[in-house]
Scaffold this active site. Structure first.
Site, PDB file in Angstrom:
ATOM      1  CG  HIS A   1      -1.779   1.175   1.351  1.00 30.50           C
ATOM      2  ND1 HIS A   1      -1.424   2.260   2.122  1.00 30.50           N
ATOM      3  CD2 HIS A   1      -2.957   1.493   0.769  1.00 30.50           C
ATOM      4  CE1 HIS A   1      -2.358   3.182   2.028  1.00 30.50           C
ATOM      5  NE2 HIS A   1      -3.305   2.744   1.213  1.00 30.50           N
TER       6      HIS A   1
ATOM      7  CB  CYS B   1      -5.959   2.287 -14.896  1.00 30.97           C
ATOM      8  SG  CYS B   1      -7.162   1.151 -14.220  1.00 30.97           S
TER       9      CYS B   1
END
Lengths: 895, 895
Positions: free
Chosen positions: B461, B837
Site C-alpha cells: 500500500h 490503469c
C-alpha cells in the site's frame, strides 16, 4: 381458422400436434387416456389458442369460439345421450383448467355446470336424491360466483348461517326441499348483488362464463408471480377442459381413488393404491374421510367392497404404465359402479422407491439400463447416504442456518474441539458449535457427531471438512450467539448451555433443541445394482478425497476407484504432530527445521502405508503440504502461552513469529508449492515418507505401489521443475538406501488461472494435472469463499447469479478456463491424465461439464462417490446422445 | 583450414564476417579503426577459432597455428621496420585479450613482449634511457610469470625488497644498471623456480606462451561464474590481439588520453576529454597521476602543451562518431609526439547527457527522431524527475529497505499520520515511519516528505500510494523496529526518537541518519523536445492515475492526456469525510446510509468539479468506491473509543460491526461493484456527484464535460447491467432536475480473470474497459501483493521468476489473458476503448506489451507520465519495425 375445441371419449380423441402445449397438461392427459381406450368421461378441451384469441380482445369470448364450444356441447350431448338444459336426463359438466406447466393460481374445478332452477328438479327426480341435487346446485352457484365474479366464499357461509338460524335447520343443511329452495334463492340474490346481474340460468351461458373466468385466472397475481419466478412465457396461456359429470360422491357404489402400477417399496409390478368410498370429486384430499380400501391388499379373487371391476382397473393402469414406460399413478372415480379414469402421471416416489422401480423395469426388459440411470436424480441419493430426522413428530426448532453437509445428528453442545475430544473419550456424543472452524478444529470435528457454525456458507472450512468426513454440518446460523465465557448458546433470547442436547439437520439447515429421532436408510441391493449399471455406462473414473483410513475405507465401500486428493496437512494437526510442526515453524534455520521434520517422518510414513494398504493398488494421489504455516500456530493468549511453555520457547518469540507469518490474504499467500520452494526440506521429508511407505506397503502386499505426488498451487512451470527435482532426488536416494526403486508420478494441481493459461508448458513436466475448482473459482471470480456468503446471497436474490459458483461449476467462466487448460495440456501431451479434485467433483451438474470437457476422473468426498458414479453415467449417456444427435443432424446436413 | 590470424594497420585490416565474434570486442574495434584510416598501432589478432582449436587439444598451440602467428609477426616486422629479437630496433609487442562480450577474469594486457637479456640492452641504447628499458623488462617478466605460470606477484615484490636491502637502493628501483641486471637475474631465477623451466629468451616463444596463457584465462573461475550468470556459451571463446608497443610513458611528448566527440552537457559537437602527460599504458587509471590536459579547453589556435596534432585527433574522433552514428569516446596514446588510437566506444553518459546528445544529433540531421528516441532508456528518466542525494559526502547509513518509490527526502521522524499533519501545520518536514500503511494513513502521506515502512515490498500500500503522489518511499526495512509507546525507532541497536531527522532514498533503499544534501535536477528544454519527438511517434495515449488537484496538475504538466483512474475512495479518508463514511457504515438501514451519504455528496461534487476544471475537457475516468468498508473503520482500542464517542454510538456496537465486516481475504472480499450491488445508494450518490459536477464545471468552462464512470471488480455482465442501470437512472433524474443532460460513458475495470474470459459479454454493455493489472496479477497468479515479498524474493534468487510480476507485466500469463480479453472485446465491439490503469501503465516493458496487445491508452502515476510517453514511442517504433520486418521477410518468402 385454427381448431380450438378438441373432443375426447373412450377410444377416440382429437389431438393437435403439440397436445400439452395446446390442451394443457390435464386436457392432453385426458385425450391420451381416451386414445388408449380407457374409460374417460367424454368431454372437450378449449385450447390455448382459444385463450390467446380471447386474451387479445379483452377477455370476451368471440362469437366464433362460442359456436365452436356449442358444437362441442352438441357432440357431448350425442356422446352421452343427455341434453344441456334437457327436459329429462340433463347434461351436467365439470370444467377443469390447465396449462403447459403445473402452476398455482389458476381457476379451481367448477362442477355441475348445467344445473338451474329447472334442471335441478329433474336431476333430483332422476337420482331420486333431491338433497344431493340441491347440494350440488348450491355448490355450483358458489363456485360460479367465486370464479366469474370474484365473490367472497365467506359471504355464502354467512348466508347459510343466517338461513340456518332463520329456518332452524337441525344439521348443516336445510332439512326440507323448501329450505333448499329458499337457500338457493338467497344464493342467486347474493350473486346478483355481487355481479350486478343475474346468474345465467341457461347452461350454455353458464359454461361460457365459466370458460371466460377460467381464461382470466391466467392473470391472477399468484400465477403471474410464479411465471416470473420460473421463466414461463406470459403468452403461454391455458386450456379449459369440460367433461360430463361423474357422480362419485353418491351411494355405496361410488368413490374416488388413486392407483399405482407398482409396489414402490420393491419396484415389482402390482396394482397398489387406495380407493375411498363416497370420496369427493377432488382426489387430493385422500385420507381425509370415507372408507379407505387398499387396492394392493384386495386380492384378485377375494370378495371385495370395491364397487367396480378391479381387474379392469389393474389392466387400465398397466396400459398407462406401458404407454409411459414408467411406473404410473392413475386418478380414477367410480360413479354408481361405473369406473372412470380421470388423470395419470408418472408415480411420485422417493429416491429409494425410484431405484426399485428402475431396477425392476430393467429386469423386466421394459427399459434399458441407460433409461433406468437417467431416471434417478443423483443429488437425491444423498438421502440414502445420511441419517435423517424422522418427520411427523413435533420438534422444537430454535434456529435455521445454511445446510452445509447433509445428514442429521444429535449430541451435547461443546464449544471447543478439546471439549469434543474429552466427551468423546467418555463415550458421549457431541455437536461442536463454533463461530467458525479453523484447521486445528479438525481433530474435534473427527470425533463430534455434527458441526454447527455461526458464520460461513456451503464452502466455508467447516462445510468442506464436514462433507469430506461425512459429518452433518449447519453453517451461517447468524441468529445464534456464543458466549464462550458463560458457556452458553443463545437463540433469539433462548439460552442453551454447554452440555445441553441439540439436533442439527445438515440437509435442511434446521437446529432443534433436544434429541430428535433419526433414521439411517439402508442401502438396498437395488441401489448397488443401479450403481453397477452406472459403472458400465460411465467413462469418467471416480476417485475420492480422503486422508484418514476411515474415509478411505468408506470411499472404497462406496466404490471409489482410488484417492484423487489426500491432503497431507490434516495429518499434521493431530495430537503430538502439531507440536512437531510448530517446532519446525519456529526453528531458527534449516537444521532446526530438519530435526523437527525428522520426528514427523515416521508418522507420515505410517499414515501413507495404511492408505496404500487400504487402497490396494488403486491410485493414491498425495498432495504436498498446502496451507500457510501460520495455520499451524496457536491462536489466542491462553493457547499461545501453553504452546510456548510446551515448546520451551519464550512467549515473546512465539508471538513475534506469529506476527511475522500473519498474512493479509492467506488464500493468496505463502502456501502450496511456495512453501516447498522456500523450505525444500518439507517436500523432501514428505517425498521420503511417501517412497518409504510405498516400499513397505508394496512388500506387505506383494504388489508395487505407484504413488502419485501432487504439487499444489502451481503457477509456473519452473515451480514444478524445482519441486520435482527435489522429489526425484529423494526417490534416487531412497532407491540407493533401500535397494528398491519406486515408480511414481508427479503432477500439478491446477488451481490458479496462470497455471491453466500455461498448461502447455506445465504438461511438458507434469505426469498428471488435477483441477482444483475451489481455489480456481476463488481466483477466477476474485471471491474468497470464506467471505462470500454476505454478497453472494444478495447476488442470488437479485438474480445476478443462478447459484453459488462454489457448489456447481461456473461453466461460462471457470469452465471456459478449464476447457482451455485441457486443450493446452492435451496439445502437448495427448495421453496426460486430467482430473478434478475440488468440491465440485461430487456435484452432478459439474460432473456433466467435466464429462464434456474430457477429463479422466473426478474426485469427491467419500459420501458423494455413489452420487458421482451415477452423475458420471448420466453425463456420459447425455454426451453420447448429444454427439449422436449432432452426428445425425450433420449427416442430414450433408445429404 | 580457416584463417586464424588477422592483421591490421592504418588504412588496412583483414576482417572476418562476424568480426566481434571472431576477433573479440578489442580486436574487432582495432580492425574497424584501422579500416577508417585512423592511426592504430599495427598488429594482428589470433581469432576465437584459434582459441577453440587450442582448447580442444588441451591448451597447446598447434604447429599450424604457431606458423600462422609467425607469419603475423613477420608481417608486423615488415610493417614496422623492426625485428623480433632484432640486432637493432627490436620489435616489442603488447598483447590484449578480449571476447565477444565484456567479461571479468580474462588475462590482463602483457606489455613489452620481445625483451630479453639481449634486446633489453639494444632497446636501452635505442632510447637512451636504460632505466626505462630495464623497468619495462622487469615488469614484462613479472606479467609473463603471473599469466603463464600463475606466479604470485607478491613473490616478485619480496624479491625486490630483498634486493633493495641487499644492494642498498636509494629509491624504489636499482640505482645502477648492474643493480638492474642483478634484479633481472633474480626475477628469471624466480620464474624458473615457479615454472620448473627457464623463461624463454626467444621473443617468439615468449609470444606463443603469452597467447597460450591468455587462451587459458577463459577457464578462470571468475570468468566461468560470470558466463553462467549471464548465460554466455562456454565455447564462445576469446581472441588475442598483439600490436606494436607504443611508448607513451616516456618523455614530455608522451601520454594517454580519452577524447569524446561532444560536450555531453549540451550535446553539441566538440572535442572534449582529457590527456595525461606520461600516463601509463592502461588508460583506465585516468586522473591518478600525471599532468591532466582538458582537451575542450584547448582552443585550436592556442599554444598548447598537447604533444600531438589536436586537430588530427578531433578529426579522428569525428570520423569515429560518424561511423558509429552516435557520440563516441576514443582511447588514444601519444608516443614521442606520435598519436595512436587504441579503442573507441559509444560515449558513456548520464540520462541528461544522453538526451542532449540525441536532440543535438537530430538537429544536426545526423539521426532521425526515431533513432533519438530509441537511444534513451525510459526508466532512466526517473532520475530527472525526483530529488537525489548528493553523493560524495559521507553519510550515516543506518539501514536498507526496498526501494519502493524513487526520490530522496529528509524530515523529522513521525510514527502516525496525525503527527505528520500536526508538524506539517507547523511548517515542518517529516518522514512518516510505519510498520505498514493503511488507507487512513493517506492524509498523512500527502503532507509528509517521504514514507518508510518496516513491512511490504514494491507493491504494498505504502509503495503504490507513494508512487502515485510522487513521494519517496522505502518499504520492507525489516531490520528496523518501531516502539510506538516509547516513541523510538531502533536500527540494529541504535535508537532514534520521534522528531529526529532522517533521510530516505527511495531509489536506492537507503535510510540515513540526519539530513543529507538533496538535488532536484531541472527538466531541460532538450527533455521537453525529446518528449515532443515521443508524442509524434507514439500511438498509445498516456493518461494518469490521479485523484487530487495536486496530482492532476502535476500530471498535466508532465503531458498526461486525461485521467485514466481517479480512485474515489481516497476522497473519503480526509478529515470529516471519514466520519460521514463511518456513519454510513454503521447505519441501521438504507435510510441511515442515505442520510450519511447526503453529507458526503457536496464534498464529492466539489472534488469532481475541481478535477474536471483542471483537466479542461480531457477525459476523466472516475472509479466508483472500491475497497471493503472495513478499511474505513477505526483500528486499535484508542481509535475505536474515540470514534464511538465522536459518532455517539456505543463502543460495543462499533466493535461488533468491525467484527462483522472483518474478512479473511479482503482482496477477494466484499468490495468493488459488490458494494454497489449490496448498497446501491452508494453508487447513486457517487453518480449524482459526478453528473452535478459535470454540469457545474461545464457551465463554468462553457464546454461540456463527458465523465467516464468505471465500475471496479466486475466479473459478470449482470453486475455491470445492475450498476449501469442505477447510474442511468440517476443521470435521468439529474437531467430532469437540472434541465441539462450530461453525456457520459460507463465502463468496466477488467481486473478479474472471469471478466476477461467473458469480455465478449461485458463489451456488449461497457463503453470502455480498463485492465487493472495489479489485481489481475494477484488473481491470475494467486498471490497477494501484500504478502508476496517473502516468497517472491526467494523466487527471484532461485531464478524461478525473472522479476516481480507486479512491476512488469507477466507477458506469458497475465499478458496472455489480456490479449484474450482484447480479442474477445473487439470481436463484439471493434471500436471499444481499451486501456490499462494498473501500476504497470508506467512500466516501459509493460508498455511495450500493451502496444502489441493493441490497447488505446495506458494510465500511470503523474511522475511516470514522461516515462510512459517515451516508452510508448519506443514501443510503437519497435512494433512498426517488427511488422515491416515481418512484412519484408514475408515479401521475400513470397518472391
Amino acid at each position: 381458422m385454427a381448431k380450438r375445441v378438441f373432443t375426447f371419449k373412450r377410444g377416440a380423441a382429437e389431438r393437435p400436434a403439440d397436445a400439452a402445449e395446446a390442451l394443457g397438461l390435464k386436457g392432453a392427459n385426458l385425450a391420451m387416456l381416451a386414445s388408449l381406450d380407457l374409460p374417460v368421461p367424454p368431454g372437450f378441451t378449449v385450447s390455448t389458442t382459444g385463450w390467446r384469441e380471447t386474451a387479445t380482445v379483452n377477455g370476451a369470448l368471440s362469437q366464433s369460439l362460442r359456436s365452436e364450444i356449442l358444437s362441442g356441447v352438441e357432440w357431448l350431448e350425442a356422446a352421452t345421450g343427455r341434453a344441456f338444459d334437457g327436459k329429462a336426463r340433463p347434461l351436467l359438466l365439470a370444467v377443469r383448467t390447465g396449462a403447459r406447466s403445473q402452476m398455482p393460481g389458476l381457476a379451481d374445478t367448477v362442477l355441475d355446470i348445467g344445473l338451474n332452477d329447472r334442471t335441478v328438479e329433474i336431476f333430483a327426480e332422476e337420482l331420486g336424491d333431491p338433497h344431493f341435487a340441491f347440494r350440488s346446485y348450491r355448490r355450483f352457484i358458489e363456485s360460479f360466483a367465486t370464479l366469474v365474479h370474484g365473490a367472497d366464499p365467506g359471504e355464502f357461509e354467512e348466508l347459510m348461517d343466517a338461513e340456518r338460524v332463520h329456518n332452524g335447520w337441525r344439521g348443516p343443511e336445510p332439512d326440507t326441499l323448501d329450505g333448499w329452495r329458499s337457500l338457493i334463492a338467497g344464493h342467486l340474490r347474493l350473486v346478483e348483488d355481487v355481479a350486478g346481474e343475474a346468474m345465467p340460468q341457461t347452461p350454455f351461458e353458464q359454461l361460457v362464463a365459466v370458460v371466460g373466468g377460467a381464461f382470466a385466472s391466467w392473470r391472477s397475481p399468484v400465477a403471474r408471480a410464479f411465471r416470473v419466478l420460473h421463466g414461463i412465457a406470459e403468452n403461454a396461456g391455458l386450456a379449459v377442459t369440460a367433461h360430463a359429470m361423474i357422480f362419485n360422491e353418491r351411494g355405496e357404489n361410488s368413490g374416488t381413488g388413486r392407483a399405482v402400477s407398482r409396489d414402490l417399496s420393491t419396484g415389482r409390478a402390482q396394482l397398489t393404491g387406495e380407493f375411498i368410498l363416497r370420496g369427493r370429486d377432488e382426489p387430493r384430499e385422500i385420507g381425509e374421510r370415507g372408507t379407505v380400501i387398499d387396492l394392493a391388499a384386495m386380492g384378485p379373487t377375494s370378495a371385495s367392497p370395491f364397487p367396480a371391476d378391479r381387474e379392469a382397473l389393474a389392466d387400465h393402469v398397466r396400459r398407462v404404465e406401458e404407454h409411459l414406460g414408467d411406473a404410473c399413478e392413475v386418478d380414477f372415480m367410480v360413479g354408481d359402479g361405473e369406473l372412470f379414469i380421470l388423470q395419470s402421471r408418472p408415480a411420485r416416489r422417493g429416491v429409494d422407491e425410484a431405484i426399485h422401480v428402475a431396477v425392476r423395469m430393467v429386469e423386466e426388459g421394459l427399459i434399458a439400463e441407460e433409461e433406468a440411470l437417467l431416471r434417478i436424480d443423483p443429488a437425491s441419493l444423498d438421502q440414502l447416504l445420511h441419517p435423517t430426522i424422522e418427520r411427523g413428530e413435533a420438534f422444537d426448532l430454535i434456529a435455521r442456518g445454511v445446510p452445509a453437509s447433509p445428514g442429521a445428528a444429535s449430541g451435547q453442545i461443546v464449544f471447543s474441539a478439546q471439549a469434543a475430544l474429552d466427551l468423546a473419550n467418555e463415550g458421549r456424543r457431541t455437536i461442536l458449535v463454533r463461530t467458525e472452524t479453523l484447521p486445528d478444529d479438525i481433530h474435534g470435528m473427527h470425533v463430534t457427531e455434527g458441526v454447527l457454525t455461526i458464520r460461513g456458507g456451503t464452502t466455508s472450512h467447516a462445510a468442506v471438512v464436514a462433507r469430506g468426513i461425512g459429518k452433518p454440518c449447519v453453517t451461517g446460523a447468524g441468529s445464534l450467539r456464543i458466549d464462550q465465557d458463560a458457556g452458553t448458546l443463545t437463540a433469539s433470547g433462548r439460552v442453551l448451555r454447554e452440555g445441553d442436547v441439540i439436533t442439527i439437520d445438515g440437509t435442511s439447515g434446521e437446529i432443534i433443541a433436544g434429541a430428535s429421532r433419526l433414521t439411517r436408510p439402508m442401502l438396498t441391493g437395488d441401489f448397488a445394482i443401479l450403481l453397477e449399471f452406472a459403472d458400465r455406462a460411465r467413462r469418467l473414473h471416480v476417485r475420492t478425497n480422503a486422508e484418514t483410513p476411515l474415509e478411505a475405507r468408506a470411499a472404497r465401500a462406496f466404490g471409489a476407484e482410488g484417492i484423487g486428493l489426500c491432503r497431507t496437512e490434516h495429518m499434521f494437526f493431530q495430537g503430538e504432530r502439531v507440536g512437531a510442526m510448530r517446532e519446525m515453524i519456529l526453528a531458527e534455520g534449516e537444521d532446526g527445521r530438519r530435526a523437527a521434520l525428522a520426528r514427523l517422518l515416521p508418522m507420515q510414513r505410517s499414515d501413507f502405508v495404511e492408505l496404500f494398504e487400504i487402497m490396494a493398488g488403486q491410485p493414491v494421489t498425495i498432495r504436498l503440504l498446502d496451507p500457510p504455516l501460520h495455520e499451524f500456530l496457536p491462536k489466542g493468549e491462553a493457547e499461545i502461552a501453553e504452546t510456548a511453555a510446551h515448546l520451551g520457547v519464550p512467549e515473546r518469540k512465539l508471538i513475534e513469529r506469529i506476527e511475522t507469518l500473519r498474512e493479509f490474504n492467506p488464500m493468496l499467500g505463502h502456501r502450496g508449492c511456495r512453501l516447498a520452494i522456500s523450505y525444500p526440506e518439507i517436500v523432501e521429508t514428505q517425498a521420503r515418507a511417501i517412497f518409504e511407505a510405498a516400499i513397505e506397503a508394496g512388500q506387505k502386499k506383494g504388489k508395487d505401489v505407484v504413488p502419485e505426488i501432487m504439487i499444489p498451487l502451481i503457477s509456473l512451470r519452473k515451480e514444478l521443475d524445482f519441486v520435482k527435482a527435489r522429489i526425484d532426488d529423494i526417490a534416487e536416494r531412497v532407491a540407493q538406501e533401500r535397494g528398491r526403486r519406486v515408480s511414481y508420478l508427479v503432477g500439478a494441481m491446477m488451481e490458479l488461472p496462470r497455471a491453466i493459461l500455461r498448461a502447455d508448458l506445465i504438461a511438458q513436466v507434469a505426469d498428471f494435472c488435477s483441477f482444483g475448482t475451489n481455489d480456481l473459482t476463488q481466483t477466477v471470480y476474485g471471491i474468497s469463499r470464506d467471505d462470500s456468503s454476505n454478497f453472494l446471497s444478495t447476488y442470488e436474490r437479485l438474480g445476478i447469479i443462478d447459484r453459488d459458483p462454489f457448489q456447481s461449476i461456473d461453466v461460462e467462466g471457470v469452465g471456459e478456463l478449464v476447457t482451455l487448460g485441457v486443450e493446452k495440456a492435451r496439445r502437448v501431451r495427448p495421453d496426460i491424465t486430467l482430473g478434478v479434485c475440488g468440491e465440485q467433483g461430487g456435484d452432478p451438474a459439474s460432473i456433466n461439464f467435466f464429462e464434456k470437457a474430457g477429463l479422466d476422473y473426478v474426485s469427491c468426498s467419500p459420501y458423494r462417490v455413489p452420487i458421482a458414479r451415477l452423475a458420471a453415467a448420466q453425463a456420459a449417456i447425455r454426451f453420447e446422445r448429444s454427439l449422436r444427435g449432432a452426428g445425425a443432424s450433420k449427416a442430414r446436413g450433408r445429404a
